[in-house]
Design a protein around this motif. Structure first.
Motif, short mmCIF file in Angstrom:
data_model
loop_
_atom_site.label_atom_id
_atom_site.label_comp_id
_atom_site.label_asym_id
_atom_site.label_seq_id
_atom_site.Cartn_x
_atom_site.Cartn_y
_atom_site.Cartn_z
N GLU A 1 10.02 -4.87 2.88
CA GLU A 1 9.92 -5.02 1.53
C GLU A 1 8.52 -4.89 0.98
OE1 GLU A 1 13.06 -7.42 0.45
OE2 GLU A 1 14.46 -6.12 0.52
N MET A 2 7.88 -6.13 1.52
CA MET A 2 6.76 -6.36 1.03
C MET A 2 5.58 -5.26 1.56
SD MET A 2 6.12 -10.21 1.78
CE MET A 2 4.37 -10.60 2.07
N LEU A 3 5.65 -4.58 2.61
CA LEU A 3 4.72 -3.62 3.14
C LEU A 3 5.09 -2.52 2.05
CD1 LEU A 3 2.68 -2.69 5.21
CD2 LEU A 3 4.73 -1.96 6.29
N ALA A 4 6.13 -2.07 2.02
CA ALA A 4 6.41 -0.98 1.07
C ALA A 4 5.94 -1.08 -0.65
CB ALA A 4 8.00 -0.60 0.83
N LYS A 5 5.99 -2.28 -0.97
CA LYS A 5 5.51 -2.92 -2.29
C LYS A 5 4.09 -2.65 -2.18
CE LYS A 5 5.86 -6.14 -5.95
NZ LYS A 5 4.53 -6.74 -6.15
N ILE B 1 2.72 0.99 -2.27
CA ILE B 1 3.00 1.70 -3.33
C ILE B 1 1.88 1.24 -4.50
CG2 ILE B 1 4.55 1.72 -5.41
CD1 ILE B 1 6.86 1.78 -3.63
N ASP B 2 1.78 0.05 -4.34
CA ASP B 2 0.62 -0.62 -5.29
C ASP B 2 -1.02 0.12 -4.96
OD1 ASP B 2 2.15 -2.14 -6.67
OD2 ASP B 2 1.97 -4.02 -5.68
N TYR B 3 -0.94 -0.21 -3.39
CA TYR B 3 -2.43 0.46 -3.04
C TYR B 3 -2.54 1.94 -3.22
CZ TYR B 3 -6.39 0.56 0.09
OH TYR B 3 -7.61 0.77 0.55
N SER B 4 -1.46 2.75 -3.18
CA SER B 4 -1.56 4.34 -3.29
C SER B 4 -1.83 4.44 -4.93
CB SER B 4 -0.06 4.77 -2.84
OG SER B 4 0.73 4.56 -3.80
N SER B 5 -1.58 3.56 -5.70
CA SER B 5 -1.75 3.90 -7.30
C SER B 5 -3.29 4.01 -7.44
CB SER B 5 -1.23 2.72 -8.03
OG SER B 5 -1.55 1.82 -7.83
#
Length: 140
Positions: free
Chosen positions: A22-26, A29-33
Motif C-alpha cells: 500500500e505504501m509503495l502504491a501510494k 502514485i505521488d511520484y508519478s504526479s
C-alpha cells in the motif's frame, strides 16, 4: 510486511496500519504526479510564443527594409546634388578669389603710381613728405 505509524488527528494519537504494498502504491502514485504534464498546453504555449516571435521578426524586417529603401532613395537623390553644389561652389570661390586677387593687384598698381607722383612732386618742390612713409606703411 506491516507498518504501524502514529499520526495526530484532532489532538488524539491515531495508529495507522499500512502494508508495504500500500505504501509503495501510494508512493508510486505521488511520484508519478511529478511526471504528468499536459503536453497539449505546453505545445500550445510554445506555439503562441513562436507565432509572436515570428510576427515581431516580420515587423522588424519590414521596418528595416523600409529604412534601407528610404536611405537608398535619399542617397541617390541628395548625393548627386551635393556633389554638383560642391563643384559649383568651388568654381564660384575660385572666380571670386581670382577677382579679389586682381583687385589687390590693381590697388597695388594705383598705389605705386600715386607714390611715383608724390615722389615726383616732392622732387619738384624740393621737400620731403611724410605721405610717402605713410604709403610704405600700407604696402607692408
Amino acid at each position: 510486511m506491516t507498518e504501524i505509524s502514529t499520526s495526530r488527528y484532532q489532538g488524539k494519537d491515531v495508529q495507522l496500519q499500512t502494508t508495504s504494498q500500500e505504501m509503495l502504491a501510494k508512493f508510486a502514485i505521488d511520484y508519478s504526479s511529478y511526471f504528468k504534464f499536459d503536453m497539449y498546453s505546453s505545445i500550445s504555449k510554445l506555439q503562441e510564443f513562436l507565432e509572436e516571435a515570428a510576427a515581431k521578426l516580420d515587423e522588424f524586417s519590414s521596418l528595416f527594409e523600409m529604412n534601407e529603401s528610404e536611405s537608398k532613395d535619399w542617397i541617390e537623390q541628395s548625393l548627386p546634388s551635393i556633389i554638383a553644389n560642391s563643384v559649383r561652389t568651388t568654381s564660384d570661390f575660385r572666380k571670386r578669389i581670382d577677382t579679389f586677387q586682381g583687385l589687390v593687384e590693381e590697388l597695388k598698381a594705383v598705389l605705386d603710381r600715386l607714390e611715383a607722383q608724390v615722389t615726383q612732386a616732392e622732387q619738384s618742390f624740393g621737400t620731403s613728405s611724410s605721405l610717402r612713409s605713410m604709403f610704405n606703411y600700407f604696402v607692408r
